[in-house]
Design an enzyme around this catalytic site. Sequence first.
Site, mmCIF file in Angstrom:
data_model
loop_
_atom_site.group_PDB
_atom_site.id
_atom_site.type_symbol
_atom_site.label_atom_id
_atom_site.label_comp_id
_atom_site.label_asym_id
_atom_site.label_seq_id
_atom_site.Cartn_x
_atom_site.Cartn_y
_atom_site.Cartn_z
ATOM 1 N N GLY A 18 0.835 -1.204 0.000
ATOM 2 C CA GLY A 18 0.000 0.000 0.000
ATOM 3 C C GLY A 18 0.861 1.241 0.000
ATOM 4 O O GLY A 18 2.040 1.188 0.378
ATOM 5 N N GLU A 19 0.268 2.349 -0.439
ATOM 6 C CA GLU A 19 1.044 3.587 -0.516
ATOM 7 C C GLU A 19 0.198 4.775 -0.075
ATOM 8 O O GLU A 19 -0.996 4.834 -0.400
ATOM 9 C CB GLU A 19 1.528 3.812 -1.957
ATOM 10 C CG GLU A 19 2.919 4.359 -2.016
ATOM 11 C CD GLU A 19 3.662 3.972 -3.301
ATOM 12 O OE1 GLU A 19 4.540 4.762 -3.663
ATOM 13 O OE2 GLU A 19 3.375 2.925 -3.901
ATOM 14 N N SER A 21 0.431 9.285 1.294
ATOM 15 C CA SER A 21 1.069 10.557 0.921
ATOM 16 C C SER A 21 2.467 10.721 1.500
ATOM 17 O O SER A 21 3.293 11.428 0.945
ATOM 18 C CB SER A 21 0.182 11.731 1.335
ATOM 19 O OG SER A 21 -0.226 11.580 2.677
ATOM 20 N N TYR A 22 2.741 10.081 2.643
ATOM 21 C CA TYR A 22 4.097 10.235 3.200
ATOM 22 C C TYR A 22 4.747 8.901 3.569
ATOM 23 O O TYR A 22 5.673 8.850 4.366
ATOM 24 C CB TYR A 22 4.095 11.186 4.406
ATOM 25 C CG TYR A 22 3.052 10.898 5.462
ATOM 26 C CD1 TYR A 22 1.885 11.643 5.525
ATOM 27 C CD2 TYR A 22 3.235 9.874 6.400
ATOM 28 C CE1 TYR A 22 0.923 11.379 6.486
ATOM 29 C CE2 TYR A 22 2.287 9.611 7.360
ATOM 30 C CZ TYR A 22 1.127 10.367 7.399
ATOM 31 O OH TYR A 22 0.183 10.101 8.351
ATOM 32 N N ASP A 135 -10.327 5.648 13.396
ATOM 33 C CA ASP A 135 -10.382 5.362 11.954
ATOM 34 C C ASP A 135 -10.771 3.900 11.734
ATOM 35 O O ASP A 135 -10.166 3.202 10.915
ATOM 36 C CB ASP A 135 -9.025 5.677 11.307
ATOM 37 C CG ASP A 135 -9.111 5.763 9.779
ATOM 38 O OD1 ASP A 135 -10.235 5.932 9.249
ATOM 39 O OD2 ASP A 135 -8.065 5.650 9.115
#
Length: 295
Positions: A18-19, A21-22, A135
Amino acid sequence: MDAVVLKKRGYSLGDTLGEGSYGKVKAAYCHRLKRKVAIKIIDKKKMSQNVLEKFLPREMQALMQLHHPSIIETYEIFETSSGKVYIVMELGEKGSLFTYLTTQGALEESVARSKFQQLASAIKHCHDLDFAHRDLKCDNILLDNDLNFKLSDFGFSKPLARDENGKTVLSSTFCGSLAYSAPELLEHIPCDPRISDMWSLGIILYAMLFASQPFDSSNVKEMLQVQKQRKIPFLKSKHVSAECKNLISRLLHPDVTQRLCIDDVLKHPWLYASTHLQSSHFLQKSVKKCHAGKI
């Protein structure tokens, strides 16, 4: 660069899982533990000051303090001089609950009950230690080889503060995904984030049983109205017990004072019946074995 750093510490890097933003999450093999692991690689240089000073330290604190069979285990955390943080964790071999429901469809109620019990016990562990996850969603529940639930991603988690009277300091920050967000978050009403976690838990249970969402999040204003009217669309296409529907309804209660807390959930007849049945089944098996002279 990452591969070189990790090789020195006994890890062979694999595919990207997974990827963000940081950072990214990569699969790896740990020669010391002799098992596959997931490594979250965070580049602090790409982070905003807010994330760097507020959210990252909270995530680190949660990972170091929370240890439970139904929470992804953290094996090691280290940082390099170039500002990269490596978090080595247990790998969810079978991917996320979201992917599972998308590809395999909804769970049978009996299966959903045993898996939901795992998730509820993980959340109780967090809440008892004064941590709110903030979350909770199907994407953040990983599955091991035996499809056991493992709660993950504590990037938005928050240790609760208390005032001089010992009362929980309310939170007013919006976190998480719209589809899983409680009405009080959408309306920016300060609240105990653990109570908002409970709403998300209700959405997850609904998704487990119907492989869909109870509320359409494409129009927030409309969604909020439907949530407040307590209109939960229990699909006729699948039979779900009255006890289970009752639990979902009480988790998806727009009034925070009426919503169940995690201890109430674990005592709810739908889960209690399962625990009771399991223990009586175990007792019957033990009696049979005893008569057969096996114990």
